[in-house]
Write a protein that holds these residues in place. Structure first.
Motif, PDB file in Angstrom:
ATOM      1  N   ASN A  97      17.644  38.934 -37.459  1.00 10.07           N
ATOM      2  CA  ASN A  97      17.336  38.035 -36.897  1.00 10.07           C
ATOM      3  C   ASN A  97      18.785  37.513 -36.020  1.00 10.07           C
ATOM      4  O   ASN A  97      19.716  38.806 -35.542  1.00 10.07           O
ATOM      5  CB  ASN A  97      17.887  37.385 -38.333  1.00 10.07           C
ATOM      6  N   THR A 144      20.887  34.981 -36.746  1.00 11.92           N
ATOM      7  CA  THR A 144      22.615  35.037 -37.565  1.00 11.92           C
ATOM      8  C   THR A 144      23.307  36.402 -37.011  1.00 11.92           C
ATOM      9  O   THR A 144      24.512  36.002 -36.696  1.00 11.92           O
ATOM     10  CB  THR A 144      22.059  34.835 -38.755  1.00 11.92           C
ATOM     11  N   TRP A 174      11.721  22.829 -26.759  1.00  9.51           N
ATOM     12  CA  TRP A 174      11.495  24.369 -28.150  1.00  9.51           C
ATOM     13  C   TRP A 174      10.863  23.573 -29.270  1.00  9.51           C
ATOM     14  O   TRP A 174      10.378  24.078 -29.568  1.00  9.51           O
ATOM     15  CB  TRP A 174      13.082  24.747 -28.474  1.00  9.51           C
TER      16      TRP A 174
HETATM   17  C1  LIG Z   1      17.192  29.918 -34.685  1.00 10.19           C
HETATM   18  C2  LIG Z   1      18.865  30.485 -34.110  1.00 10.19           C
HETATM   19  C3  LIG Z   1      19.799  31.190 -34.764  1.00 10.19           C
HETATM   20  C4  LIG Z   1      19.306  31.934 -35.936  1.00 10.19           C
HETATM   21  O1  LIG Z   1      17.944  32.781 -36.057  1.00 10.19           O
HETATM   22  P1  LIG Z   1      17.815  33.170 -37.419  1.00 10.19           P
HETATM   23  O2  LIG Z   1      16.939  34.617 -36.821  1.00 10.19           O
HETATM   24  O3  LIG Z   1      16.747  31.940 -37.611  1.00 10.19           O
HETATM   25  O4  LIG Z   1      18.507  33.890 -37.955  1.00 10.19           O
HETATM   26  C5  LIG Z   1      20.719  30.581 -34.244  1.00 10.19           C
HETATM   27  N1  LIG Z   1      21.187  29.691 -33.472  1.00 10.19           N
HETATM   28  C6  LIG Z   1      20.307  29.417 -32.671  1.00 10.19           C
HETATM   29  C7  LIG Z   1      20.512  27.866 -31.999  1.00 10.19           C
HETATM   30  C8  LIG Z   1      19.249  28.670 -32.850  1.00 10.19           C
HETATM   31  O5  LIG Z   1      18.137  28.240 -32.873  1.00 10.19           O
END
Ligand SMILES: *Cc1c(COP(=O)(O)O)cnc(C)c1O
Length: 377
Positions: free
Chosen positions: A57, A59, A284
């Motif tokens: 992911n 994160t 987005w």
């Molecule tokens: C969506 C997002 C994340 C996290 O991504 P996940 O795949 O949901 O863990 C991190 N930073 C930003 C700016 C995001 O928009």
């Protein structure tokens, strides 16, 4: 009631099914399967980098990125307060400290004029977060990084295919990260990617993503890693999605323009900035910020929900997060722009599968709700 219009519906009608079937038919479903490497290579190339390391992911992509560039306990990392908690978490999990700046009221990105005052002897990196569709103005930040010998980590989770003065977002600084969550421009269901140009940082990311199994001897560990691997199933979806990135980009821009046309006469709303000298908005998500005298963003969300429209609140600032305040972070700090954006900002349905008819309904209902609010006050 008419059908509920969800805040996000992904578009999965390309080769997704075909490639997933290939995984099933061949038995390659783990991270060892061929789509993972394919996605890494193709994605890195399209985003202007040498290497890609796929993860589970966006994160953990940030955490891996910080670790791989050498962030250590007590290091300070400058980032916007107006962002997702993933950014602060990545720093905190490594024992580092997030240091915040406020937002720019017009483009909603970090206010770059506030960065330099936050630099201390402990500052190691600036985490740039391109927000909602417009990139951060990179040149002044690159200059600061050079002047103070700081690293740049680019959170490009919302910017697949966006450019800054024609150069891809995700190609700046030491390392950049992406998310492939279903509301992102390219999705794998859950997923993320770290991209970079330095093979040493690539190797480090590959090692740490895979429990730090030593390449020469499995089950021997010189350091502590994570299991952040992406499966072949996820990557199969990603490869199919990436084939359509140009189309997705155009679609998002057309959606943003359509909403603009529908809503530009609503004086109580601040709409997303359509373009700057360095980029055209990629929308987005389509965010709107409501004038405070009308009602709060929360009330607007409730009223739209009653009308069958799904929305999401804007980010909630890091300095106001109870979980972070409990750790003793950000005591007494205020960032008025981010606080107002959080109170008054929401985004309306912006998924790739949204139709123009649905956008028209969203706009009309929004206008109805706001007109009613005017009459009652
Ligand atoms: C969506 C997002 C994340 C996290 O991504 P996940 O795949 O949901 O863990 C991190 N930073 C930003 C700016 C995001 O928009």
């Amino acid at each position: 009631m008419d059908q509920y219009i969800a805040v996000n519906t992904p578009l999965l009608n390309g080769n997704e099914k075909k490639y997933l079937n290939e995984c099933i038919d061949t038995g390659w479903i783990s991270s060892e399967g061929p789509f993972v490497k394919k996605l890494e290579d193709q994605f890195a190339q399209q985003m202007g980098r040498e290497f890609g390391v796929a993860v589970c992911n966006g994160t953990v992509a940030l955490e891996l990125a910080l670790k791989a560039i050498g962030i250590e306990p007590n290091d300070e990392i400058i980032m916007p307060t107006f962002t997702i908690i993933s950014c602060a978490l990545a720093a905190i999990r490594l024992g580092a400290k997030p240091v915040l700046v406020d937002s720019d009221p017009i483009n909603w990105n970090m206010d770059i004029s506030q960065i330099e005052a936050k630099i201390t002897a402990k500052t190691k990196a600036i985490m740039v977060v391109h927000t909602y569709g417009l990139p951060v103005d990179m040149n002044p930040i690159l200059a600061l990084a050079k002047k103070y010998d700081l690293k740049i980590v680019e959170d490009a989770a919302e910017m697949h295919g966006q450019t800054y003065y024609g150069k891809p977002c995700g190609s700046f600084g030491e390392i950049s990260t992406f998310s492939f969550y279903p509301n992102k421009l390219v999705t794998t269901g859950e997923g993320g990617m770290v991209i970079m140009d330095d093979p040493v940082i690539r190797d480090k990311c590959q090692l740490l993503r895979n429990l730090a199994f030593e390449p020469k001897q499995r089950y021997l560990h010189e350091e502590l890693g994570w299991n952040f691997r992406m499966s072949n199933l996820q990557a199969a979806v990603g490869v199919a999605q990436l084939e359509r990135i140009d189309e997705f980009k155009q679609r998002k821009r057309a959606m943003g323009q359509f909403y603009d046309e529908c809503l530009n006469d609503v004086t109580e709303l601040q709409l997303p900035l359509a373009k700057t000298a360095y980029a055209q908005n990629i929308y987005w998500v389509y965010g709107i910020v409501l004038e405070e005298s009308v009602m709060s963003g929360k009330e607007l969300m409730q009223q739209l929900h009653a009308e069958g429209i799904g929305t999401r609140a804007f980010f909630y600032p890091m300095h106001q997060q109870p979980a972070l305040q409990k750790m003793g972070l950000f005591a007494g700090e205020t960032y008025p722009v981010a606080e107002r954006l959080a109170r008054q900002g929401i985004y309306v349905p912006s998924g790739l599968a949204l139709t123009q008819d649905e956008m028209k309904i969203v706009s009309d209902k929004l206008k109805t709700v706001l007109a009613k609010a005017k009459v009652s006050c």
